[in-house]
Design an enzyme around this catalytic site. Structure first.
Site, PDB file in Angstrom:
ATOM      1  N   SER A 102       0.815  -1.210   0.000  1.00  0.00           N
ATOM      2  CA  SER A 102       0.000   0.000   0.000  1.00  0.00           C
ATOM      3  C   SER A 102       0.852   1.265   0.000  1.00  0.00           C
ATOM      4  O   SER A 102       1.622   1.506  -0.912  1.00  0.00           O
ATOM      5  CB  SER A 102      -0.971  -0.052   1.180  1.00  0.00           C
ATOM      6  OG  SER A 102      -1.923   0.968   1.106  1.00  0.00           O
ATOM      7  N   ASP A 241      -2.301   6.498  -3.522  1.00  0.00           N
ATOM      8  CA  ASP A 241      -1.173   5.827  -2.878  1.00  0.00           C
ATOM      9  C   ASP A 241      -0.658   4.727  -3.794  1.00  0.00           C
ATOM     10  O   ASP A 241      -1.110   4.568  -4.929  1.00  0.00           O
ATOM     11  CB  ASP A 241      -1.565   5.298  -1.498  1.00  0.00           C
ATOM     12  CG  ASP A 241      -2.518   4.115  -1.545  1.00  0.00           C
ATOM     13  OD1 ASP A 241      -3.243   3.990  -2.540  1.00  0.00           O
ATOM     14  OD2 ASP A 241      -2.556   3.333  -0.575  1.00  0.00           O
ATOM     15  N   ASP A 243      -0.892   1.523  -4.155  1.00  0.00           N
ATOM     16  CA  ASP A 243      -1.755   0.524  -4.790  1.00  0.00           C
ATOM     17  C   ASP A 243      -3.103   1.104  -5.177  1.00  0.00           C
ATOM     18  O   ASP A 243      -4.006   0.374  -5.581  1.00  0.00           O
ATOM     19  CB  ASP A 243      -1.922  -0.711  -3.912  1.00  0.00           C
ATOM     20  CG  ASP A 243      -2.692  -0.438  -2.622  1.00  0.00           C
ATOM     21  OD1 ASP A 243      -2.713   0.725  -2.182  1.00  0.00           O
ATOM     22  OD2 ASP A 243      -3.254  -1.389  -2.054  1.00  0.00           O
ATOM     23  N   ASP A 245      -5.656   2.346  -3.669  1.00  0.00           N
ATOM     24  CA  ASP A 245      -6.922   2.088  -2.975  1.00  0.00           C
ATOM     25  C   ASP A 245      -7.298   3.228  -2.040  1.00  0.00           C
ATOM     26  O   ASP A 245      -8.310   3.160  -1.346  1.00  0.00           O
ATOM     27  CB  ASP A 245      -6.901   0.756  -2.231  1.00  0.00           C
ATOM     28  CG  ASP A 245      -5.910   0.701  -1.072  1.00  0.00           C
ATOM     29  OD1 ASP A 245      -5.099   1.650  -0.929  1.00  0.00           O
ATOM     30  OD2 ASP A 245      -5.932  -0.288  -0.315  1.00  0.00           O
TER      31      ASP A 245
END
Length: 446
Positions: A102, A241, A243, A245
């Protein structure tokens, strides 16, 4: 059973250190493959990743683990985390796997599992997989070993889906948008979707090299996008960010709106349209008190959960709610997706701009946020400061002093020997005094 490897968001750690090693990835692939290999159909796993160098190692090890127990693997390459949930469901796979840590730096990595419905696994399912790690793998016969196939259009499939969530018949013509992709999984996806919808796009952090993911960019460093918005005279900034999400929105003046403000805007609009299920927004205990009071003023409810988007989603599914998220920028809209999706949340914000003709600054300040302060206090290994009478007394005294003007949230970190002391109050001076008194008691256990 006690969870040894799975945390609040899959298995995570420093690459090439336990538990984030190739050997562990192999074993996780074998254990998860055994868990999901039920029924007589051909078994499939979808694997996506972000742009960390260690993603190659973990991807190959997971693939070996899945194929060794008889599962076929579809490799979709660098895609946002929500794309894996979407593709696992749309491709009728038994499970999806996202390799990402993440918003963490490149040294870390993680393995997140999604079920065939596209949602992250429950605690019970993760515990069952973890229990299988202790036993011998159920290896397939030579004729039943799985195969791996690279799916070249996985990113494109998700992009086409993402565009369908933007209001039908509307375009982004005339809008200049800065998008910071954190040198991560959305480095191609987000700019291309915005461009295809008609926007003039100023892309930032779209040159991943395996080591620069989230480095001085992305949703944890929104200043980069804020500076670019002002410099380019843009209408909006979107900061994702690693990834993709989670998202932060930057208005035309460079001011940053966090997940609470974005959720408030969507909740208000959906409620007005009769779309907000049961008049409820689901968020964590970290969301600002101003959000809760704003919703109450609209006749809506804020349902709080533990920290972590998975707990938000679990509460949403249990209660039949369709909107939730975190202050950090995870926005979950189960009408569209199964997990936080920064791009689709940004498209909701852009839809509001186009439909209303209002500037981002007019839409991004839905409520007055209470001053909020978070202090992290480290304590000695083996100590239990929150069980101490002195700390409990300081917390009780602080709550009495605030007398309804705010709230306190004191909790242990789930990953480090830290006490997180968070408070909100209409009077920032009083808040500082109260938090200082609690911190002074906790630090005695350092």
């Amino acid at each position: 059973m006690a969870r040894k490897f799975f945390g609040t968001d899959g298995v995570r750690g420093r690459a090439n250190d336990e538990p984030m090693t190739a050997e562990m990835a192999l074993r996780l692939g074998q254990a998860a493959g055994r868990f999901f290999r039920t029924g007589s159909h051909a078994h499939r796993a979808v694997i996506g990743k972000d742009t960390r160098r260690s993603g190659y190692m973990i991807e190959n090890a997971l693939t070996a683990g899945f194929t060794s127990v008889g599962m076929d693997v579809f490799l979709v390459g660098p895609v946002p985390t929500p794309a894996v949930g979407y593709l696992a469901h749309s491709m009728r796979a038994d499970l999806g796997v996202m390799i990402s840590a993440s918003h963490n730096p490149f040294q870390d990595n993680g393995i997140k599992f999604f079920g065939p419905d596209g949602f992250k696994l429950s605690d019970e399912d993760e515990e069952a997989i973890e229990a299988l790690l202790d036993g011998a793998p159920d290896l397939a016969e030579p004729s039943a070993i799985g195969r791996a196939t690279r799916i070249d259009d996985g990113r494109g499939r998700y992009m086409e889906f993402a565009k369908t969530t933007f209001p039908r018949g509307l375009r982004l013509d005339g809008l200049k948008i800065v998008v910071d992709c954190a040198n991560g999984a959305a480095y191609r996806t987000a700019p291309e979707v915005l461009w295809e919808l008609g926007a003039e796009v100023v892309p930032l952090a779209v040159s991943p090299n395996g080591f620069n993911i989230n480095k001085d960019c992305g949703s944890t460093h929104p200043g980069l996008a804020a500076e670019a918005v002002v410099a380019h005279g843009a209408d909006l900034g979107i900061s994702l960010d690693g990834d993709a999400d989670r998202v932060m929105i930057i208005d035309e003046s460079g001011a940053v709106a966090d997940g609470d403000q974005i959720m408030a805007l969507i909740a208000d609009r959906w409620a007005a349209a009769g779309r907000l299920a049961r008049g409820t927004l689901v968020a964590t205990v970290m969301s600002n008190l101003g959000l809760e009071r704003h919703l109450a003023g609209q006749g809506l409810r804020l349902l709080r959960t533990a920290v972590g988007d998975r707990y938000v989603v679990e509460a949403m599914r249990a209660g039949g709610y369709n909107l939730g998220g975190e202050q950090s920028g995870h926005i979950v809209m189960t009408d569209y997706v199964t997990t936080g999706d920064g791009l689709i949340a940004a498209l909701q914000f852009l839809g509001a701009m186009v439909e209303t003709g209002r500037r981002a600054s007019e839409l991004a300040r839905v409520f007055r946020a209470y001053p909020q302060t978070l202090r992290n206090v480290r304590y000695a290994k083996g100590a239990a400061p929150l069980e101490a009478a002195s700390v409990k007394a300081a917390i009780a005294a602080g709550e009495a002093r605030m007398n309804g003007q705010g709230r306190l949230l004191i909790r242990k970190s789930g990953t480090e020997p830290l006490v997180r002391i968070m408070g909100e109050c209409e009077d920032p001076g009083l808040l500082s005094e109260v938090l200082g008194e609690i911190e002074a008691e906790v630090v005695k256990f350092a």
